[in-house]
Design a protein around this motif. Structure first.
Motif, PDB file in Angstrom:
ATOM      1  N   ALA A   2     -20.264 -37.810 -16.847  1.00 60.20           N
ATOM      2  CA  ALA A   2     -21.644 -37.682 -17.312  1.00 60.20           C
ATOM      3  C   ALA A   2     -21.765 -36.569 -18.352  1.00 60.20           C
ATOM      4  O   ALA A   2     -20.897 -35.703 -18.467  1.00 60.20           O
ATOM      5  CB  ALA A   2     -22.566 -37.405 -16.123  1.00 60.20           C
ATOM      6  N   ALA A   3     -22.838 -36.620 -19.080  1.00 56.81           N
ATOM      7  CA  ALA A   3     -23.074 -35.662 -20.164  1.00 56.81           C
ATOM      8  C   ALA A   3     -22.931 -34.226 -19.675  1.00 56.81           C
ATOM      9  O   ALA A   3     -23.540 -33.829 -18.682  1.00 56.81           O
ATOM     10  CB  ALA A   3     -24.460 -35.885 -20.753  1.00 56.81           C
ATOM     11  N   PHE A  32     -26.288 -25.778 -23.849  1.00 58.78           N
ATOM     12  CA  PHE A  32     -25.739 -27.018 -24.391  1.00 58.78           C
ATOM     13  C   PHE A  32     -26.697 -28.114 -23.942  1.00 58.78           C
ATOM     14  O   PHE A  32     -26.985 -28.235 -22.754  1.00 58.78           O
ATOM     15  CB  PHE A  32     -24.341 -27.291 -23.834  1.00 58.78           C
ATOM     16  CG  PHE A  32     -23.288 -26.374 -24.365  1.00 58.78           C
ATOM     17  CD1 PHE A  32     -22.470 -26.776 -25.412  1.00 58.78           C
ATOM     18  CD2 PHE A  32     -23.089 -25.116 -23.819  1.00 58.78           C
ATOM     19  CE1 PHE A  32     -21.481 -25.944 -25.902  1.00 58.78           C
ATOM     20  CE2 PHE A  32     -22.108 -24.272 -24.304  1.00 58.78           C
ATOM     21  CZ  PHE A  32     -21.303 -24.681 -25.344  1.00 58.78           C
ATOM     22  N   ARG A  33     -27.156 -28.909 -24.890  1.00 55.18           N
ATOM     23  CA  ARG A  33     -28.139 -29.943 -24.568  1.00 55.18           C
ATOM     24  C   ARG A  33     -27.611 -31.311 -24.987  1.00 55.18           C
ATOM     25  O   ARG A  33     -27.143 -31.489 -26.114  1.00 55.18           O
ATOM     26  CB  ARG A  33     -29.443 -29.652 -25.280  1.00 55.18           C
ATOM     27  CG  ARG A  33     -30.546 -30.595 -24.922  1.00 55.18           C
ATOM     28  CD  ARG A  33     -31.826 -30.158 -25.561  1.00 55.18           C
ATOM     29  NE  ARG A  33     -32.911 -30.993 -25.073  1.00 55.18           N
ATOM     30  CZ  ARG A  33     -34.165 -30.731 -25.257  1.00 55.18           C
ATOM     31  NH1 ARG A  33     -34.533 -29.660 -25.921  1.00 55.18           N
ATOM     32  NH2 ARG A  33     -35.093 -31.537 -24.795  1.00 55.18           N
ATOM     33  N   ALA A  34     -27.702 -32.254 -24.065  1.00 56.96           N
ATOM     34  CA  ALA A  34     -27.321 -33.646 -24.328  1.00 56.96           C
ATOM     35  C   ALA A  34     -28.467 -34.514 -23.824  1.00 56.96           C
ATOM     36  O   ALA A  34     -28.506 -34.878 -22.651  1.00 56.96           O
ATOM     37  CB  ALA A  34     -26.015 -34.009 -23.627  1.00 56.96           C
ATOM     38  N   GLY A  35     -29.412 -34.798 -24.700  1.00 58.28           N
ATOM     39  CA  GLY A  35     -30.595 -35.552 -24.281  1.00 58.28           C
ATOM     40  C   GLY A  35     -31.423 -34.714 -23.326  1.00 58.28           C
ATOM     41  O   GLY A  35     -31.828 -33.601 -23.639  1.00 58.28           O
ATOM     42  N   LYS A  36     -31.630 -35.219 -22.111  1.00 55.80           N
ATOM     43  CA  LYS A  36     -32.427 -34.496 -21.118  1.00 55.80           C
ATOM     44  C   LYS A  36     -31.602 -33.526 -20.288  1.00 55.80           C
ATOM     45  O   LYS A  36     -32.152 -32.721 -19.544  1.00 55.80           O
ATOM     46  CB  LYS A  36     -33.128 -35.496 -20.194  1.00 55.80           C
ATOM     47  CG  LYS A  36     -34.174 -36.314 -20.909  1.00 55.80           C
ATOM     48  CD  LYS A  36     -34.889 -37.241 -19.964  1.00 55.80           C
ATOM     49  CE  LYS A  36     -35.934 -38.045 -20.727  1.00 55.80           C
ATOM     50  NZ  LYS A  36     -36.730 -38.896 -19.863  1.00 55.80           N
ATOM     51  N   ARG A  71     -24.462 -39.406 -26.430  1.00 55.22           N
ATOM     52  CA  ARG A  71     -23.459 -40.242 -27.105  1.00 55.22           C
ATOM     53  C   ARG A  71     -22.741 -39.456 -28.203  1.00 55.22           C
ATOM     54  O   ARG A  71     -21.533 -39.583 -28.386  1.00 55.22           O
ATOM     55  CB  ARG A  71     -24.106 -41.486 -27.690  1.00 55.22           C
ATOM     56  CG  ARG A  71     -23.116 -42.352 -28.461  1.00 55.22           C
ATOM     57  CD  ARG A  71     -23.735 -43.602 -28.973  1.00 55.22           C
ATOM     58  NE  ARG A  71     -23.914 -44.483 -27.822  1.00 55.22           N
ATOM     59  CZ  ARG A  71     -24.647 -45.573 -27.823  1.00 55.22           C
ATOM     60  NH1 ARG A  71     -25.297 -45.936 -28.907  1.00 55.22           N
ATOM     61  NH2 ARG A  71     -24.757 -46.313 -26.755  1.00 55.22           N
ATOM     62  N   ASP A  72     -23.472 -38.611 -28.921  1.00 55.32           N
ATOM     63  CA  ASP A  72     -22.857 -37.802 -29.971  1.00 55.32           C
ATOM     64  C   ASP A  72     -21.899 -36.768 -29.391  1.00 55.32           C
ATOM     65  O   ASP A  72     -20.846 -36.493 -29.967  1.00 55.32           O
ATOM     66  CB  ASP A  72     -23.924 -37.116 -30.819  1.00 55.32           C
ATOM     67  CG  ASP A  72     -24.692 -38.090 -31.694  1.00 55.32           C
ATOM     68  OD1 ASP A  72     -24.378 -39.302 -31.689  1.00 55.32           O
ATOM     69  OD2 ASP A  72     -25.622 -37.637 -32.391  1.00 55.32           O
TER      70      ASP A  72
END
Length: 129
Positions: A2-3, A32-36, A71-72
């Motif tokens: 997972a992110a 560090f942020r990955a979406g939510k 995804r990035d």
């Protein structure tokens, strides 16, 4: 994976690596942020001191935010593992992924970029192992 779940394993690895210490002392509080999903990482002296999940409101308490969609992050880590992805600094120049509350705090990213990049590169190895 997972992110941002790679952060814990990557921090364990860099904290055990004597070469990481040779990068110098880093004292910075980063999100560090990955979406939510948002993880706060505290660099203290020669180690990654703490990682915790935080919410959007707690972003006000960190000095630097590195923000990409999940995804990035996945694609970035894959490219870094293959040796073809830019550094976070280079990616920031292209896409503006780094932000801070003030210009002085933004400079902390540049100052400690090698330690931050080493953690992320170790995360690339974790994700792709």
């Amino acid at each position: 994976m997972a992110a941002l779940d790679w952060l814990e394993a990557a921090s364990d690895r860099v904290n055990k690596d004597s070469a990481y210490r040779s990068l110098g002392s880093a004292d910075v509080d980063i999100a560090f942020r990955a979406g939510k999903v948002i993880r706060r990482v505290r660099f203290d002296a020669f180690s990654v001191a703490d990682i915790e999940t935080i919410d959007e409101a707690e972003l006000r308490d960190v000095e630097v935010v590195i923000d990409m969609p999940a995804r990035d992050w996945t694609n970035y880590l894959k490219r870094r593992n293959r040796g073809v992805g830019p550094s976070l600094s280079g990616l920031d120049t292209e896409r503006g992924i780094v932000s801070a509350r003030s210009p002085i705090e933004r400079l902390k990213f540049d100052r400690f970029q090698r330690s931050i990049q080493a953690l992320v590169d170790e995360g690339a190895r974790v994700v792709n192992s």
